[in-house]
Design a protein around this motif. Sequence first.
Motif, PDB file in Angstrom:
ATOM      1  N   SER A 102       0.896  -1.038  -0.055  1.00  8.48           N
ATOM      2  CA  SER A 102       0.125  -0.191  -0.027  1.00  8.48           C
ATOM      3  C   SER A 102       0.958   1.206  -0.301  1.00  8.48           C
ATOM      4  N   LEU A 103       0.738   2.438  -0.168  1.00  2.00           N
ATOM      5  CA  LEU A 103       1.175   3.944  -0.746  1.00  2.00           C
ATOM      6  C   LEU A 103       1.461   4.000   0.895  1.00  2.00           C
ATOM      7  N   SER A 104       0.335   3.952   1.868  1.00  2.22           N
ATOM      8  CA  SER A 104       0.623   4.394   3.115  1.00  2.22           C
ATOM      9  C   SER A 104       1.466   3.708   3.784  1.00  2.22           C
ATOM     10  N   ALA A 105       1.988   2.773   3.520  1.00  2.00           N
ATOM     11  CA  ALA A 105       3.478   2.007   4.734  1.00  2.00           C
ATOM     12  C   ALA A 105       4.844   3.097   3.801  1.00  2.00           C
ATOM     13  N   TYR A 106       4.153   3.856   2.595  1.00  2.00           N
ATOM     14  CA  TYR A 106       5.725   4.709   2.259  1.00  2.00           C
ATOM     15  C   TYR A 106       5.605   6.057   2.623  1.00  2.00           C
ATOM     16  N   ASN A 107       4.202   6.308   3.370  1.00  2.00           N
ATOM     17  CA  ASN A 107       4.135   6.582   3.661  1.00  2.00           C
ATOM     18  C   ASN A 107       3.294   8.226   3.213  1.00  2.00           C
ATOM     19  N   ILE A 108       2.507   7.793   1.817  1.00  2.00           N
ATOM     20  CA  ILE A 108       2.343   8.570   0.391  1.00  2.00           C
ATOM     21  C   ILE A 108       0.491   8.739   1.054  1.00  2.00           C
ATOM     22  N   SER A 109      -0.290   9.542   1.187  1.00  2.00           N
ATOM     23  CA  SER A 109      -1.639   9.403   1.286  1.00  2.00           C
ATOM     24  C   SER A 109      -2.402  10.102  -0.055  1.00  2.00           C
ATOM     25  N   ALA A 110      -3.676  10.765   0.041  1.00  2.00           N
ATOM     26  CA  ALA A 110      -4.922  11.130  -0.996  1.00  2.00           C
ATOM     27  C   ALA A 110      -4.108  12.293  -1.833  1.00  2.00           C
ATOM     28  N   GLU A 111      -3.507  13.379  -0.946  1.00  2.00           N
ATOM     29  CA  GLU A 111      -3.349  14.399  -0.942  1.00  2.00           C
ATOM     30  C   GLU A 111      -2.179  14.624  -2.341  1.00  2.00           C
ATOM     31  N   HIS A 112      -1.894  13.802  -2.421  1.00  2.00           N
ATOM     32  CA  HIS A 112      -0.456  13.722  -3.292  1.00  2.00           C
ATOM     33  C   HIS A 112      -0.317  12.302  -4.940  1.00  2.00           C
ATOM     34  N   ILE A 113      -1.847  12.107  -4.692  1.00  2.00           N
ATOM     35  CA  ILE A 113      -2.120  11.453  -6.264  1.00  2.00           C
ATOM     36  C   ILE A 113      -2.353  12.700  -7.407  1.00  2.00           C
ATOM     37  N   ASP A 114      -2.754  14.042  -6.959  1.00  2.00           N
ATOM     38  CA  ASP A 114      -2.410  14.542  -8.068  1.00  2.00           C
ATOM     39  C   ASP A 114      -1.958  15.098  -8.452  1.00  2.00           C
ATOM     40  N   ASN A 115      -0.471  14.899  -8.259  1.00  2.00           N
ATOM     41  CA  ASN A 115       0.844  14.741  -8.252  1.00  2.00           C
ATOM     42  C   ASN A 115       1.486  14.200  -9.240  1.00  2.00           C
ATOM     43  N   ILE A 116       1.352  12.503  -8.779  1.00  2.00           N
ATOM     44  CA  ILE A 116       1.714  11.663  -9.458  1.00  2.00           C
ATOM     45  C   ILE A 116       0.860  11.262 -11.232  1.00  2.00           C
ATOM     46  N   ILE A 117      -0.582  12.459 -11.272  1.00  2.00           N
ATOM     47  CA  ILE A 117      -1.501  12.227 -12.394  1.00  2.00           C
ATOM     48  C   ILE A 117      -0.836  13.173 -13.137  1.00  2.00           C
ATOM     49  N   ASN A 118      -0.342  14.060 -12.344  1.00  2.00           N
ATOM     50  CA  ASN A 118       0.600  15.229 -13.023  1.00  2.00           C
ATOM     51  C   ASN A 118       1.310  14.418 -14.020  1.00  2.00           C
ATOM     52  N   GLN A 119       2.426  13.915 -13.241  1.00  2.00           N
ATOM     53  CA  GLN A 119       3.231  13.291 -13.304  1.00  2.00           C
ATOM     54  C   GLN A 119       3.756  12.730 -14.930  1.00  2.00           C
ATOM     55  N   LEU A 120       2.164  11.611 -14.642  1.00  2.00           N
ATOM     56  CA  LEU A 120       1.665  10.876 -15.802  1.00  2.00           C
ATOM     57  C   LEU A 120       0.975  11.585 -16.947  1.00  2.00           C
ATOM     58  N   GLN A 121       0.538  12.361 -17.587  1.00  2.00           N
ATOM     59  CA  GLN A 121       0.525  13.367 -18.253  1.00  2.00           C
ATOM     60  C   GLN A 121       1.364  14.270 -18.857  1.00  2.00           C
ATOM     61  N   ASN A 122       2.525  14.629 -17.654  1.00  2.00           N
ATOM     62  CA  ASN A 122       3.662  14.914 -18.634  1.00  2.00           C
ATOM     63  C   ASN A 122       4.729  14.266 -19.133  1.00  2.00           C
ATOM     64  N   HIS A 123       4.111  12.943 -18.097  1.00  2.37           N
ATOM     65  CA  HIS A 123       4.939  12.097 -19.157  1.00  2.37           C
ATOM     66  C   HIS A 123       4.598  11.122 -20.468  1.00  2.37           C
TER      67      HIS A 123
END
Length: 385
Positions: free
Chosen positions: A340-361
């Motif tokens: 899970s992402l939470s095991a790496y301290n990644i939470s719902a507010e990080h998702i936009d960032n990941i989506i933006n990077q997918l879009q950029n790439h």
Amino acid sequence: MFNFDFYNPTRILFGQGRVADIDKHIPPHAKVLVLYGGGSVKATGTLKEVLTALNQRQVLEFGGIEPNPSYETLMQAVDIVKTQQIDFLLAVGGGSVIDGTKFVAAASVYDGDARDILKTRGTVIKKALPFGSVLTLSATGSEMNNGGVVTQKSTQTKSAFFSVHTFPQFSVLDPTKTYTLPTRQIANGVVDAFVHITEQYLTYPVNALVQDRFAEGLLLSLIEIGEQALHHPQDYDTRANLMWIATLALNGLIGAGVPQDWSTHMIGHELTALYGIDHARTLAIVLPAMLSVRKEAKQDKLLQFAQRVWQINEGTEQQKIALAIAKTREFFERLGVDTSLSAYNISAEHIDNIINQLQNHKMTALGEKREVNLDVCRQVLTQCL
Ligand code: NZQ
Ligand code: ZN
């Protein structure tokens, strides 16, 4: 079955004591650059063994290729190759060193800006220096394929490239070279190989009987030996099997003539580039959620996976699929790999960032049917929390 080309020119030198045989496969007058990572090959003695095997040849060394090799570091090696007129490269290490060496092999003889290789996924590569590898970590399959993944630190972009010119000429697979691996890297290797297989197997049926049976054989073998490989570091047969399974998982054989997915990998690459999570660990997070979000598109193969790999014969179709995904997740967790992402301290507010990077790439139409768009990625990432 789809039409396909199958071509794999890499010679495999498998077994204990095979490092000495590299002498037969490198031209006697070659000027060789030996590339390696952060120093494990010095500590384990593998580098010394390689240098002895290279005999009287002129040899230079380039160390410091990091896990998830960076463009910035690799360009320093390109400089050495050009100024020292190197004509053969030898990678000694895991997937990162071998991938990095592939990039150096192509970039050293490329006339334009070497970043073109990454921008075009390798299509600009028209030639490359010859190279071989001595593998020290079973995971990526890079030792017998033509792909590489390189990160541009400046933009946090992890790009894959492929070329018919970037197959290793040979790879030494000596299972004893993996005895020194930390358990975390062994677990990573099992998970990475597992997900390489599922990316080529869990799609939709095209009546490719032997590709399916090969994939299932590799998955069953990984499940059988995965935990043993963690707990018995000096068990030769276990390490030998793991090494050959990981190589066969991504040398083109099981993917020939079948649809391929790779969406779990593409999302995983963003997680590594943004948050530094080990490659395999990103896959363990994404795969169970991806299978669950896409269970309709993948229904037939998921049922086959449930029955043939996890021996699930009871319950409704939906229950069988859910149980197969749960068993996959449990397998990763038993190896000590979080899912899970939470095991790496990644939470719902990080998702936009990941989506933006997918879009950029331009990772906006992934999967075997190109239907994994950014909305689907968001659903998957939400399930990963
Ligand atoms: O750098 P050193 O000091 O050598 O230490 C490494 C590194 O820290 C250590 N290690 C390797 N062999 C060892 C050892 N430590 C003790 N004893 C040994 N025998 O292990 C650490 C991880 O090494 P790395 O090469 O980064 O791991 P891996 O083989 O998992 O490679 C990961 C990279 O491969 C890419 C990934 O994206 C990632 O960048 N991939 C390449 C693929 C391909 N070419 O086909 C496909 C994969 O999907 C993957 O994307
Ligand atoms: Zn992988």
